[in-house]
Scaffold this motif. Structure first.
Motif, mmCIF file in Angstrom:
data_model
loop_
_atom_site.group_PDB
_atom_site.id
_atom_site.type_symbol
_atom_site.label_atom_id
_atom_site.label_comp_id
_atom_site.label_asym_id
_atom_site.label_seq_id
_atom_site.Cartn_x
_atom_site.Cartn_y
_atom_site.Cartn_z
ATOM 1 N N ALA A 1 -7.413 -0.377 5.317
ATOM 2 C CA ALA A 1 -6.806 0.045 4.054
ATOM 3 C C ALA A 1 -5.951 1.287 4.274
ATOM 4 N N LEU A 2 -4.932 1.415 3.417
ATOM 5 C CA LEU A 2 -4.024 2.554 3.482
ATOM 6 C C LEU A 2 -3.520 2.863 2.075
ATOM 7 N N ARG A 3 -3.325 4.126 1.787
ATOM 8 C CA ARG A 3 -2.871 4.573 0.466
ATOM 9 C C ARG A 3 -1.371 4.863 0.503
ATOM 10 N N VAL A 4 -0.667 4.415 -0.526
ATOM 11 C CA VAL A 4 0.758 4.710 -0.685
ATOM 12 C C VAL A 4 0.912 5.567 -1.933
ATOM 13 N N ASN A 5 1.447 6.755 -1.762
ATOM 14 C CA ASN A 5 1.533 7.708 -2.870
ATOM 15 C C ASN A 5 2.908 7.708 -3.529
ATOM 16 N N GLN A 6 3.300 6.563 -4.063
ATOM 17 C CA GLN A 6 4.536 6.515 -4.835
ATOM 18 C C GLN A 6 4.444 5.377 -5.834
ATOM 19 N N ASP A 7 5.191 5.523 -6.913
ATOM 20 C CA ASP A 7 5.078 4.624 -8.053
ATOM 21 C C ASP A 7 5.621 3.230 -7.780
ATOM 22 N N THR A 8 6.628 3.118 -6.908
ATOM 23 C CA THR A 8 7.207 1.829 -6.559
ATOM 24 C C THR A 8 7.141 1.661 -5.043
ATOM 25 N N LEU A 9 7.627 0.527 -4.568
ATOM 26 C CA LEU A 9 7.653 0.273 -3.130
ATOM 27 C C LEU A 9 9.052 0.474 -2.546
ATOM 28 N N LEU A 10 9.930 1.105 -3.301
ATOM 29 C CA LEU A 10 11.257 1.418 -2.789
ATOM 30 C C LEU A 10 11.138 2.334 -1.578
ATOM 31 N N GLY A 11 11.756 1.934 -0.484
ATOM 32 C CA GLY A 11 11.709 2.738 0.730
ATOM 33 C C GLY A 11 10.395 2.658 1.479
ATOM 34 N N GLU A 12 9.500 1.806 1.028
ATOM 35 C CA GLU A 12 8.172 1.689 1.656
ATOM 36 C C GLU A 12 7.844 0.201 1.797
ATOM 37 N N ASP A 13 8.348 -0.409 2.843
ATOM 38 C CA ASP A 13 8.151 -1.837 3.072
ATOM 39 C C ASP A 13 6.816 -2.046 3.790
ATOM 40 N N PRO A 14 5.835 -2.680 3.135
ATOM 41 C CA PRO A 14 4.518 -2.872 3.762
ATOM 42 C C PRO A 14 4.563 -3.569 5.121
ATOM 43 N N PHE A 15 5.530 -4.473 5.332
ATOM 44 C CA PHE A 15 5.626 -5.118 6.642
ATOM 45 C C PHE A 15 5.844 -4.076 7.738
ATOM 46 N N LYS A 16 6.743 -3.145 7.480
ATOM 47 C CA LYS A 16 7.062 -2.134 8.489
ATOM 48 C C LYS A 16 5.936 -1.111 8.623
ATOM 49 N N VAL A 17 5.235 -0.850 7.521
ATOM 50 C CA VAL A 17 4.075 0.040 7.591
ATOM 51 C C VAL A 17 3.017 -0.577 8.513
ATOM 52 N N LEU A 18 2.819 -1.877 8.395
ATOM 53 C CA LEU A 18 1.863 -2.567 9.264
ATOM 54 C C LEU A 18 2.345 -2.576 10.710
ATOM 55 N N ALA A 19 3.580 -3.002 10.922
ATOM 56 C CA ALA A 19 4.100 -3.156 12.280
ATOM 57 C C ALA A 19 4.180 -1.835 13.019
#
Length: 262
Positions: free
Chosen positions: A184-202
């Motif tokens: 698990a991982l926390r993302v501290n922003q209201d939208t996913l703009l600029g935060e692509d989960p695929f790239k966070v994983l890779a």
């Protein structure tokens, strides 16, 4: 061939046979091109010719077909929608999703949660909404699609109860979810703009970039104790010995039972 080598060869063959049974993509059980045929063969031509996306709910071609996507009501579930690219992308293992100019389909899927509200005649709290892509071994279609649906109540409750154990780097989640162990991982922003989960994983999970097809990704909207809004990302890796196909869709409630009671 010595007896030892013969035994080793037999053991290897048996292992490969077992792997084929457990890890063969679920697509062999259905038409693996059904989603692609609907989007490519019907929704896109209808949108281009008459600005009517049927049978899809929406087709966005503002960036062209290569960067477009469609939203289709899934046949399963009272409110479940699928986000499907209008270009052919096989799934989470496709190199296109990690390209520098890749479309952030997750942000588009998150924006599309309003379709769930329309189907359920209510406004879902962000904590009740989840987005999922299955691994290559846990899906029935060979066209990329993100499931947009309600999260299972027990999963939502487990996340809330363990928020203090979820940080901004991937860490094992302390509670099994639908019988499987996730990071698990926390993302501290209201939208996913600029935060692509695929790239966070890779970029942040060891060896994930070279083995993306064995991973599932789950994104759950979250309101943190201080009132700030963000997301929790979850990932699981397919495991032969555990019989785990890495199907994050198991964390979704396709009946949206808790929403229908409100």
């Amino acid at each position: 061939m010595t007896m030892k080598k013969r035994r080793r060869l037999v053991a290897t063959c048996l292992w490969l046979a077992l792997a084929g049974l457990l890890f063969a993509p679920a697509a062999v059980q259905a038409d693996p091109s059904a989603l692609w045929n609907i989007v490519h063969g019907q929704c896109v031509p209808h949108e281009e010719s008459a600005h009517n996306p049927a049978p899809c709910a929406k087709v966005d071609l503002s960036g062209g077909v290569r960067k477009g996507y469609a939203l289709l009501k899934d046949i399963n579930g009272v409110a479940q929608y699928l986000l499907i690219p209008t270009t052919h992308i096989s799934g989470i293992e496709d190199p296109a999703i990690l390209a520098p100019d890749a479309v952030n389909y997750w942000q588009a899927a998150w924006q599309a949660r309003s379709l769930l509200d329309q189907r359920l005649h209510t406004t879902l709290p962000r904590d009740d909404v989840s987005l999922v892509i299955n691994s290559a071994y846990g899906r029935t279609q060979n066209q990329f699609h993100i499931h947009i649906d309600c999260v299972r109540p027990e999963v939502r409750d487990a996340l809330h109860a363990n928020l203090n154990k979820i940080g901004v780097i991937w860490m094992p989640f302390p509670v099994a979810l639908a019988g499987h162990h996730y990071l698990a991982l926390r993302v501290n922003q209201d939208t996913l703009l600029g935060e692509d989960p695929f790239k966070v994983l890779a970029n942040q999970v060891d060896d994930a970039r070279n083995d993306m097809g064995k991973y599932t990704l789950v994104v759950v909207g979250m309101t943190f104790p201080d009132g700030s809004r963000g997301f929790v990302l979850l990932t699981d890796h397919a495991s032969l010995l555990a019989g785990d196909r890495a199907s994050g869709v198991q964390l979704q409630d396709h009946s949206c039972a808790f929403a229908r009671k409100e």
